[in-house]
Design a protein around this motif. Structure first.
Motif, PDB file in Angstrom:
ATOM      1  N   CYS A 261       0.814  -1.221   0.000  1.00 53.73           N
ATOM      2  CA  CYS A 261       0.000   0.000   0.000  1.00 53.73           C
ATOM      3  C   CYS A 261       0.844   1.265   0.000  1.00 53.73           C
ATOM      4  O   CYS A 261       0.317   2.357   0.234  1.00 53.73           O
ATOM      5  CB  CYS A 261      -0.948   0.003   1.203  1.00 53.73           C
ATOM      6  N   MET A 264      -0.161   5.000  -1.188  1.00 46.53           N
ATOM      7  CA  MET A 264      -1.619   5.125  -1.309  1.00 46.53           C
ATOM      8  C   MET A 264      -2.190   5.951  -0.176  1.00 46.53           C
ATOM      9  O   MET A 264      -1.679   5.919   0.946  1.00 46.53           O
ATOM     10  CB  MET A 264      -2.281   3.745  -1.276  1.00 46.53           C
ATOM     11  N   ASP A 267      -7.576   5.265   2.851  1.00 46.44           N
ATOM     12  CA  ASP A 267      -8.707   4.393   2.510  1.00 46.44           C
ATOM     13  C   ASP A 267      -8.290   3.325   1.506  1.00 46.44           C
ATOM     14  O   ASP A 267      -8.605   2.136   1.663  1.00 46.44           O
ATOM     15  CB  ASP A 267      -9.870   5.212   1.948  1.00 46.44           C
ATOM     16  N   ALA A 268      -7.578   3.741   0.468  1.00 48.44           N
ATOM     17  CA  ALA A 268      -7.112   2.794  -0.543  1.00 48.44           C
ATOM     18  C   ALA A 268      -6.108   1.820   0.057  1.00 48.44           C
ATOM     19  O   ALA A 268      -6.079   0.629  -0.304  1.00 48.44           O
ATOM     20  CB  ALA A 268      -6.491   3.541  -1.725  1.00 48.44           C
ATOM     21  N   SER A 271      -7.942  -0.931   2.030  1.00 45.68           N
ATOM     22  CA  SER A 271      -8.576  -1.854   1.080  1.00 45.68           C
ATOM     23  C   SER A 271      -7.553  -2.762   0.408  1.00 45.68           C
ATOM     24  O   SER A 271      -7.799  -3.962   0.214  1.00 45.68           O
ATOM     25  CB  SER A 271      -9.356  -1.069   0.019  1.00 45.68           C
ATOM     26  N   GLN A 272      -6.402  -2.207   0.068  1.00 50.36           N
ATOM     27  CA  GLN A 272      -5.369  -2.991  -0.605  1.00 50.36           C
ATOM     28  C   GLN A 272      -4.805  -4.075   0.313  1.00 50.36           C
ATOM     29  O   GLN A 272      -4.544  -5.201  -0.124  1.00 50.36           O
ATOM     30  CB  GLN A 272      -4.247  -2.083  -1.094  1.00 50.36           C
ATOM     31  N   LYS A 275      -7.360  -6.809   0.534  1.00 51.67           N
ATOM     32  CA  LYS A 275      -7.375  -7.515  -0.746  1.00 51.67           C
ATOM     33  C   LYS A 275      -6.181  -8.453  -0.866  1.00 51.67           C
ATOM     34  O   LYS A 275      -6.308  -9.607  -1.301  1.00 51.67           O
ATOM     35  CB  LYS A 275      -7.360  -6.502  -1.892  1.00 51.67           C
ATOM     36  N   GLN A 303      -6.527  13.522   0.379  1.00 56.51           N
ATOM     37  CA  GLN A 303      -6.691  13.229  -1.041  1.00 56.51           C
ATOM     38  C   GLN A 303      -5.368  12.889  -1.722  1.00 56.51           C
ATOM     39  O   GLN A 303      -5.331  12.462  -2.863  1.00 56.51           O
ATOM     40  CB  GLN A 303      -7.335  14.430  -1.749  1.00 56.51           C
ATOM     41  N   PRO A 305      -1.611  10.868  -1.778  1.00 57.00           N
ATOM     42  CA  PRO A 305      -1.005   9.653  -1.251  1.00 57.00           C
ATOM     43  C   PRO A 305       0.064   9.976  -0.219  1.00 57.00           C
ATOM     44  O   PRO A 305       0.619  11.070  -0.188  1.00 57.00           O
ATOM     45  CB  PRO A 305      -0.388   8.991  -2.491  1.00 57.00           C
TER      46      PRO A 305
END
Length: 434
Positions: A261, A264, A267-268, A271-272, A275, A303, A305
């Motif tokens: 991650c 990133m 939030d991303a 999730s990564q 995943k 917003q 990274p």
């Protein structure tokens, strides 16, 4: 920095604060967070509360709380802890403390809050249990309390990885296994008959794979809620914190979690990580992740990274704390020089003994009210409180008038946890997945 053998030195909080005052005032960090979950059983819960305001003796300030609760044998204990644990911790902190006193009081208050939450939940006679990884961020100081096998792991902006929680699986600690057997429990694998044993080590009765949790009244009170507590101070360059349930850590390493991650936004990133874990082992368990970025104010933009730079360091686990990095490094025994740590350890304690965890060696213990139960905070009439040293074999502690004190109910809880009286458990489960 020169490190010899397994020497371990914590840095007093007062020293760190004076160090800051001697320099220019350090700005408080900006904190952003994200979370993600793939559910299998619906027993993972998170608790997030940012910008919590409190009035101190030296003004008004804020702190943030991030917690992950991985329930087993139902979700009742996780939900109850989510709703009550923070209040129980805060109620155990004396009022009118200044900022450094408040931070110093957290380790002891976390112990009291965890034990009270466990005690109150067990009074409901529900057999559910939960892990708890509970993080309080105040300025650049992170305080982490944990029971069970969820983990909190930090990567500093300089690239060091720091393990802030303990893993309370029975497989991981001979000391915890010995404590449980000494308190009347049994530790072994599931016996399928004809002498065949399978699976991880479990505590019997009950079949729990953990040595510490909240709840689990059907297993026995030698499964204690006394948390491992670690307190560290980040440099003003900040870092990234990952709090995840065992659904993540059973599948991927800390290094993989941070690498997958990198760069990133939060939030991303969460999730990564989820995943990545599910792709590796499939969705076998609830898989939950919280990512928290602790950054200098000018770098904090949800917003954008997170910074992608990572300083190269020698050794596989350069950033383990001073008492651990030599044994963890692939260069152990070959070199003694390590680059300076950018995360300073203030406090760490892992004893399961309530007497030790509430003893006078803890900071600011003189600030705790004399005639107040050290766990549940109820008032105790003079002469009715029971010293935490009562019944000890240590001749230096044989002074029943020495506090802190417990009410009779919390003293019963303490004795049950130590195996000095039978647990109140009357029902046993056939085994738990945790």
């Amino acid at each position: 920095m020169v490190s010899k053998g397994d020497e371990h030195h914590t840095v007093p909080l007062s020293v760190l604060l004076k160090r800051e005052l001697a320099n220019e005032k350090v700005e408080r960090p900006e904190i952003t967070h994200g979370q993600a979950c793939q559910s299998k059983k619906g027993e993972d819960f998170t608790f997030i509360k940012t910008e919590c305001k409190r009035v101190l003796g030296d003004g008004v300030t804020t702190f943030s709380v991030f917690a992950l609760l991985d329930g087993h044998n139902g979700s009742a204990a996780a939900i109850y802890s989510k709703e009550n644990l923070l209040n129980n911790v805060l109620n155990a902190i004396p009022p009118d403390l200044n900022s450094d006193e408040w931070v110093s009081a957290l380790p002891r208050a976390l112990v009291a809050g965890f034990v009270k939450t466990d005690k109150d939940f067990q009074e409901r006679a529900q057999t559910s249990g939960t892990t708890a990884t509970f993080v309080i961020i105040e300025g650049w100081v992170l305080t982490v309390a944990s029971v069970g096998d969820s983990r909190a792991i930090l990567e500093s902006a300089e690239g060091g990885i720091y393990y802030l929680s303990a893993d309370h699986r029975l497989e991981c600690s001979e000391e915890e296994r010995e404590r449980i057997t000494a308190s009347g429990g049994e530790v072994g694998r599931l016996n399928t008959g004809a002498g065949t044993e399978i699976g991880p080590l479990r505590c019997w009765p009950g079949g729990l794979c953990l040595s510490r949790s909240i709840g689990d009244m059907d297993v026995g009170e030698f499964i204690v809620p006394v948390p491992h507590v670690k307190q560290v101070k980040l440099s003003s360059t900040g870092g990234r914190l990952i709090i995840s349930s065992d659904g993540v850590w059973d599948a991927i390493s800390a290094e993989t979690a941070f690498e997958c991650c990198r760069g990133m936004p939060v939030d991303a990133a969460a999730s990564q990580i989820v995943k990545e874990a599910v792709q590796y082992k499939g969705l076998r368990d609830d898989t939950t992740c919280i990512v928290v970025d602790i950054l200098p104010p000018e770098k904090a933009d949800p917003q954008k990274p997170a910074p992608t730079t990572k300083k190269q360091v020698k050794g596989v686990f350069k950033a383990m704390f001073r008492k651990k990095h030599l044994e963890s490094s692939s260069h152990a025994g070959k070199e003694e020089y390590f680059e300076p740590d950018y995360v300073e350890e203030i406090f760490e304690e892992s004893s399961a003994s309530l007497s030790e965890r509430l003893d006078s060696k803890y900071p600011v213990c003189n600030m705790f009210k004399l005639f107040m139960c050290a766990v549940c905070q109820v008032e105790i009439k003079p002469g009715e409180g029971i010293s935490i040293h009562a019944g000890t074999a240590d001749p230096k502690k044989l002074r029943p008038w020495d506090g802190p004190f417990l009410c009779s109910s919390c003293q019963d809880k303490k004795e049950a946890m130590e195996g000095k009286r039978p647990s109140g458990a009357s029902r046993y489960s056939s085994g738990s997945d945790d």
